[in-house]
Design a protein around this motif. Structure first.
Motif, short mmCIF file in Angstrom:
data_model
loop_
_atom_site.label_atom_id
_atom_site.label_comp_id
_atom_site.label_asym_id
_atom_site.label_seq_id
_atom_site.Cartn_x
_atom_site.Cartn_y
_atom_site.Cartn_z
N VAL A 128 6.34 -1.85 18.22
CA VAL A 128 7.55 -1.07 18.51
C VAL A 128 8.74 -1.51 17.65
N GLN A 129 8.53 -2.51 16.81
CA GLN A 129 9.63 -3.07 16.02
C GLN A 129 9.93 -2.21 14.79
N GLY A 130 11.22 -2.15 14.43
CA GLY A 130 11.63 -1.50 13.19
C GLY A 130 11.96 -0.02 13.34
N ARG A 131 12.99 0.40 12.63
CA ARG A 131 13.45 1.80 12.67
C ARG A 131 12.41 2.73 12.04
N PRO A 132 12.08 3.82 12.70
CA PRO A 132 11.12 4.78 12.12
C PRO A 132 11.69 5.42 10.84
N ASP A 133 10.79 5.85 9.98
CA ASP A 133 11.21 6.55 8.77
C ASP A 133 11.55 8.01 9.10
N GLY A 134 12.45 8.57 8.31
CA GLY A 134 12.68 10.01 8.36
C GLY A 134 13.54 10.52 9.48
N ILE A 135 14.45 9.69 10.00
CA ILE A 135 15.37 10.22 11.01
C ILE A 135 16.45 11.02 10.29
N ASP A 136 16.18 12.29 10.14
CA ASP A 136 17.07 13.16 9.35
C ASP A 136 17.22 14.50 10.06
N PRO A 137 18.43 14.84 10.50
CA PRO A 137 18.61 16.11 11.21
C PRO A 137 18.34 17.34 10.35
N ALA A 194 12.79 17.08 13.86
CA ALA A 194 13.20 17.38 15.23
C ALA A 194 12.34 16.53 16.15
N ALA A 195 12.94 15.45 16.67
CA ALA A 195 12.12 14.54 17.47
C ALA A 195 12.99 13.56 18.25
N THR A 196 12.33 12.81 19.10
CA THR A 196 12.96 11.67 19.78
C THR A 196 12.41 10.41 19.14
N TYR A 197 13.30 9.58 18.63
CA TYR A 197 12.90 8.36 17.94
C TYR A 197 13.32 7.15 18.77
N MET A 198 12.52 6.12 18.72
CA MET A 198 12.87 4.90 19.46
C MET A 198 12.24 3.69 18.78
N TRP A 199 12.92 2.57 18.87
CA TRP A 199 12.41 1.34 18.29
C TRP A 199 13.17 0.15 18.86
N GLY A 207 18.19 -5.16 19.86
CA GLY A 207 17.78 -4.52 21.10
C GLY A 207 16.99 -3.25 20.89
N TRP A 208 17.01 -2.38 21.90
CA TRP A 208 16.32 -1.09 21.86
C TRP A 208 17.27 0.01 21.37
N HIS A 209 16.68 1.02 20.73
CA HIS A 209 17.45 2.15 20.21
C HIS A 209 16.69 3.45 20.47
N VAL A 210 17.39 4.46 20.95
CA VAL A 210 16.82 5.79 21.13
C VAL A 210 17.70 6.78 20.39
N ARG A 211 17.09 7.66 19.57
CA ARG A 211 17.83 8.66 18.83
C ARG A 211 17.13 10.02 18.99
N VAL A 212 17.95 11.07 19.05
CA VAL A 212 17.39 12.42 19.11
C VAL A 212 18.11 13.29 18.08
N THR A 213 17.39 14.25 17.53
CA THR A 213 17.98 15.18 16.57
C THR A 213 17.08 16.39 16.41
N HIS A 214 17.60 17.43 15.77
CA HIS A 214 16.78 18.60 15.46
C HIS A 214 17.42 19.34 14.28
N ARG A 215 16.60 20.19 13.65
CA ARG A 215 17.10 20.96 12.52
C ARG A 215 17.96 22.14 13.00
N GLY A 216 18.99 22.46 12.24
CA GLY A 216 19.87 23.57 12.58
C GLY A 216 21.06 23.11 13.39
N ASP A 217 21.98 24.05 13.64
CA ASP A 217 23.19 23.69 14.38
C ASP A 217 23.26 24.39 15.73
N ASN A 218 22.16 24.98 16.17
CA ASN A 218 22.11 25.56 17.50
C ASN A 218 21.98 24.43 18.55
N ARG A 219 22.35 24.74 19.75
CA ARG A 219 22.33 23.69 20.77
C ARG A 219 20.94 23.51 21.34
#
Length: 202
Positions: free
Chosen positions: A74-83, A87-92, A97-109
């Motif tokens: 679970v160690q290390g930042r995943p590759d390709g976190i690019d909005p 489009a995914a949920t990333y965690m590492w 400590g722990w990190h959770v990131r979310v993003t998706h393509r486009g500017d819609n909600r």
């Protein structure tokens, strides 16, 4: 005929000014007894003093003040976190400590939500790039962490540490539906859980 000294000694014994030989013996016995009691008390005192801390000491990883250690995968930042491309949920996990990131393509909600729970504690939680309407919360007992992010194509997230946590249970949703395991990316080797919800154990 007794001399003057003997007469004075006799007079003191008679009047109570000086103890008789028998009284002296009794006094010495009492002194010895008193010294014995004091000696026992002094000898017992260290035992009483050291018994307190011995009871209080509970060897456990819960005494640590730093973040828990977690598996290597679970160690290390995943590759390709690019909005712009993902489009995914990333965690590492890493040294911070722990990190959770979310993003998706486009500017819609789109909404991303998650529920994390542990028998340990979530501590030092902080938001990352949250916008109006985004929210996250750690429960009063610190056993659960929840978030709801309204994402418009940027990157939202949360950071946190764990304390005395034997495992963490994760559950993620996207637009109210359970996120597919293939859209959950963990660690620098871009691993995916087998299911969602899932558990990571130390």
């Amino acid at each position: 005929m007794p001399d003057a000294g003997e007469r004075n000694a006799a007079q003191k014994v008679a009047t109570g000014d000086e103890l008789s030989e028998e009284d002296m013996k009794i006094k010495r016995v009492r002194q010895v007894a008193t010294l014995g009691i004091v000696g026992v008390a002094l000898t017992a005192s260290p035992i009483i003093a050291t018994s307190g801390p011995a009871v209080a000491q509970t060897p456990s990883s819960c005494q640590q003040v730093t973040d828990d250690h977690w598996p290597q995968w679970v160690q290390g930042r995943p590759d390709g976190i690019d909005p712009h491309t993902t489009a995914a949920t990333y965690m590492w996990h890493d040294g911070k400590g722990w990190h959770v990131r979310v993003t998706h393509r486009g500017d819609n909600r789109r909404t991303f939500s998650g529920q994390l729970s542990t028998k340990g504690e979530f501590v030092n939680a902080s938001a990352v790039r949250l916008e109006k309407g985004d929210q996250f919360q750690v429960s009063a007992d610190k056993h659960s962490l929840t978030f709801l992010f309204k994402n418009y194509g940027g990157i939202d997230g949360v950071n946190f540490h764990t304390h005395c946590a034997p495992a963490i249970q994760f559950a993620f949703q996207s637009d109210g539906k359970t996120t597919k395991p293939s859209h959950i990316v963990i660690g620098k080797h871009n691993r995916h859980p087998r299911s969602n919800p899932f558990t990571i154990t130390r």
